[in-house]
Design a protein around this motif. Structure first.
Motif, PDB file in Angstrom:
ATOM      1  N   LEU A 112     -16.674   8.391  -1.606  1.00  0.00           N
ATOM      2  CA  LEU A 112     -16.300   7.266  -2.868  1.00  0.00           C
ATOM      3  C   LEU A 112     -15.462   8.170  -4.059  1.00  0.00           C
ATOM      4  CD1 LEU A 112     -15.465   4.627  -3.524  1.00  0.00           C
ATOM      5  CD2 LEU A 112     -17.737   4.318  -4.382  1.00  0.00           C
ATOM      6  N   GLY A 113     -16.584   9.141  -4.340  1.00  0.00           N
ATOM      7  CA  GLY A 113     -15.950  10.002  -5.481  1.00  0.00           C
ATOM      8  C   GLY A 113     -14.524  10.652  -5.430  1.00  0.00           C
ATOM      9  N   GLY A 114     -14.618  11.066  -4.095  1.00  0.00           N
ATOM     10  CA  GLY A 114     -13.281  11.691  -3.897  1.00  0.00           C
ATOM     11  C   GLY A 114     -12.026  10.789  -3.731  1.00  0.00           C
ATOM     12  N   VAL A 115     -12.252   9.549  -3.220  1.00  0.00           N
ATOM     13  CA  VAL A 115     -11.400   8.466  -2.961  1.00  0.00           C
ATOM     14  C   VAL A 115     -11.143   8.021  -4.350  1.00  0.00           C
ATOM     15  CG1 VAL A 115     -10.857   5.974  -2.077  1.00  0.00           C
ATOM     16  CG2 VAL A 115     -12.149   7.807  -0.816  1.00  0.00           C
ATOM     17  N   LEU A 116     -11.995   7.612  -5.347  1.00  0.00           N
ATOM     18  CA  LEU A 116     -11.547   7.145  -6.629  1.00  0.00           C
ATOM     19  C   LEU A 116     -10.848   8.177  -7.450  1.00  0.00           C
ATOM     20  CD1 LEU A 116     -12.057   5.127  -8.924  1.00  0.00           C
ATOM     21  CD2 LEU A 116     -14.289   6.274  -9.479  1.00  0.00           C
ATOM     22  N   GLY A 117     -11.246   9.532  -7.436  1.00  0.00           N
ATOM     23  CA  GLY A 117     -10.595  10.584  -8.041  1.00  0.00           C
ATOM     24  C   GLY A 117      -9.063  10.608  -7.828  1.00  0.00           C
ATOM     25  N   LEU A 118      -8.774  10.687  -6.630  1.00  0.00           N
ATOM     26  CA  LEU A 118      -7.302  10.708  -6.030  1.00  0.00           C
ATOM     27  C   LEU A 118      -6.574   9.517  -6.701  1.00  0.00           C
ATOM     28  CD1 LEU A 118      -7.439  12.485  -2.558  1.00  0.00           C
ATOM     29  CD2 LEU A 118      -6.175  13.169  -4.673  1.00  0.00           C
ATOM     30  N   VAL A 158      -6.066   8.843   1.201  1.00  0.00           N
ATOM     31  CA  VAL A 158      -6.445   7.860   0.208  1.00  0.00           C
ATOM     32  C   VAL A 158      -5.239   6.873  -0.071  1.00  0.00           C
ATOM     33  CG1 VAL A 158      -7.101   7.270  -2.268  1.00  0.00           C
ATOM     34  CG2 VAL A 158      -8.141   9.220  -1.043  1.00  0.00           C
ATOM     35  N   VAL A 159      -5.608   5.416   0.087  1.00  0.00           N
ATOM     36  CA  VAL A 159      -4.269   4.547   0.199  1.00  0.00           C
ATOM     37  C   VAL A 159      -4.691   3.626  -1.218  1.00  0.00           C
ATOM     38  CG1 VAL A 159      -3.137   2.958   1.463  1.00  0.00           C
ATOM     39  CG2 VAL A 159      -4.065   4.717   2.605  1.00  0.00           C
ATOM     40  N   VAL A 160      -3.689   3.397  -1.845  1.00  0.00           N
ATOM     41  CA  VAL A 160      -4.113   2.350  -2.956  1.00  0.00           C
ATOM     42  C   VAL A 160      -2.989   1.326  -2.774  1.00  0.00           C
ATOM     43  CG1 VAL A 160      -4.836   4.181  -4.377  1.00  0.00           C
ATOM     44  CG2 VAL A 160      -2.488   3.976  -4.643  1.00  0.00           C
ATOM     45  N   GLY A 161      -3.353   0.134  -3.784  1.00  0.00           N
ATOM     46  CA  GLY A 161      -2.270  -0.654  -3.951  1.00  0.00           C
ATOM     47  C   GLY A 161      -2.813  -1.831  -4.828  1.00  0.00           C
ATOM     48  N   LEU A 206       0.685  -1.304  -0.048  1.00  0.00           N
ATOM     49  CA  LEU A 206       0.025   0.077   0.038  1.00  0.00           C
ATOM     50  C   LEU A 206       0.828   1.143   0.016  1.00  0.00           C
ATOM     51  CD1 LEU A 206      -2.567  -1.127   2.752  1.00  0.00           C
ATOM     52  CD2 LEU A 206      -2.783  -0.993   0.177  1.00  0.00           C
ATOM     53  N   GLY A 207       0.472   2.269  -0.709  1.00  0.00           N
ATOM     54  CA  GLY A 207       1.094   3.469  -0.668  1.00  0.00           C
ATOM     55  C   GLY A 207      -0.025   4.725  -0.657  1.00  0.00           C
ATOM     56  N   GLU A 208       0.222   5.908  -0.292  1.00  0.00           N
ATOM     57  CA  GLU A 208      -0.512   7.031  -0.191  1.00  0.00           C
ATOM     58  C   GLU A 208      -0.693   7.640  -1.516  1.00  0.00           C
ATOM     59  OE1 GLU A 208      -1.224   9.751   3.156  1.00  0.00           O
ATOM     60  OE2 GLU A 208       0.289   8.386   4.640  1.00  0.00           O
ATOM     61  N   ALA A 209      -1.918   8.009  -1.725  1.00  0.00           N
ATOM     62  CA  ALA A 209      -2.227   8.706  -3.107  1.00  0.00           C
ATOM     63  C   ALA A 209      -2.407  10.327  -2.920  1.00  0.00           C
ATOM     64  CB  ALA A 209      -3.186   7.990  -3.900  1.00  0.00           C
ATOM     65  N   GLY A 210      -2.697  10.385  -1.891  1.00  0.00           N
ATOM     66  CA  GLY A 210      -2.993  12.058  -1.349  1.00  0.00           C
ATOM     67  C   GLY A 210      -4.205  11.935  -0.547  1.00  0.00           C
TER      68      GLY A 210
END
Length: 183
Positions: free
Chosen positions: A171-177, A128-131, A103-107
């Protein structure tokens, strides 16, 4: 409305209050931070992508105190005061879906949303954390997750515009970032 005068379980855990820039300014319980009008606090939202670029969504369990049965990102939660966000996110991902990922931070972004069904308020400085999804089958905890689905991001963006009531308001903000970070 939910009575949180004597919170128990996850609602009693301490979380970190923050200012508008995300700097820590204090602590309180999860339950207290989510009472109207809400207290700005640190949170995280995880979004996993598979090899085809689809995102893993979960439908929040019916017993959730905020936005139950709405579709949301892969998992979310609150780090303990002083706990690194990606560490807390990895723990929740394992607890909620039985998954592990790099996992890494996207913003981060701030949002506020009141749940008309429960009277609770989300007022979060959301990391927002993505992986990448490693391919393991999710094993959802039924106390946290009612269902899960893999969704193409473009389809999700369209459905968020056409049927926002089906989704958690963050969810919209998470998906955008997450999409900006994945490019």
């Amino acid at each position: 409305m939910v009575n949180d005068d004597a919170p128990t379980g996850r609602e009693a855990l301490p979380i970190e209050l923050v200012d508008a820039a995300g700097a820590a300014v204090g602590t309180c319980s999860v339950a207290r931070a989510h009472r109207s009008p809400g207290m700005l606090h640190r949170a995280f939202s995880v979004l996993l992508f598979d090899a085809s670029g689809r995102v893993l969504l979960q439908q929040r369990a019916a017993v959730k105190t905020r936005f139950p049965l709405r579709w949301a990102n892969t998992c979310c939660g609150h780090p303990a005061p002083g706990q690194p966000v990606t560490e807390a996110a990895a723990i929740r991902l394992r607890e909620e879906l039985g998954l592990a990922a790099a996992l890494g931070e996207a913003g981060a972004f701030t949002y506020r949303a009141a749940d008309p069904r429960t009277g609770r308020v989300e007022f979060e400085y959301d990391h927002v954390v993505v992986g990448p999804h490693a391919g393991d089958e999710p094993h959802p905890d039924p106390a946290e997750v009612a269902d899960y689905a893999w969704v193409e991001p473009g389809q999700l963006e369209r459905d968020l515009r056409e049927h926002p009531e089906r989704y958690a308001p963050w969810l919209g903000g998470v998906l955008g970032l997450a999409l900006v970070a994945s490019r």
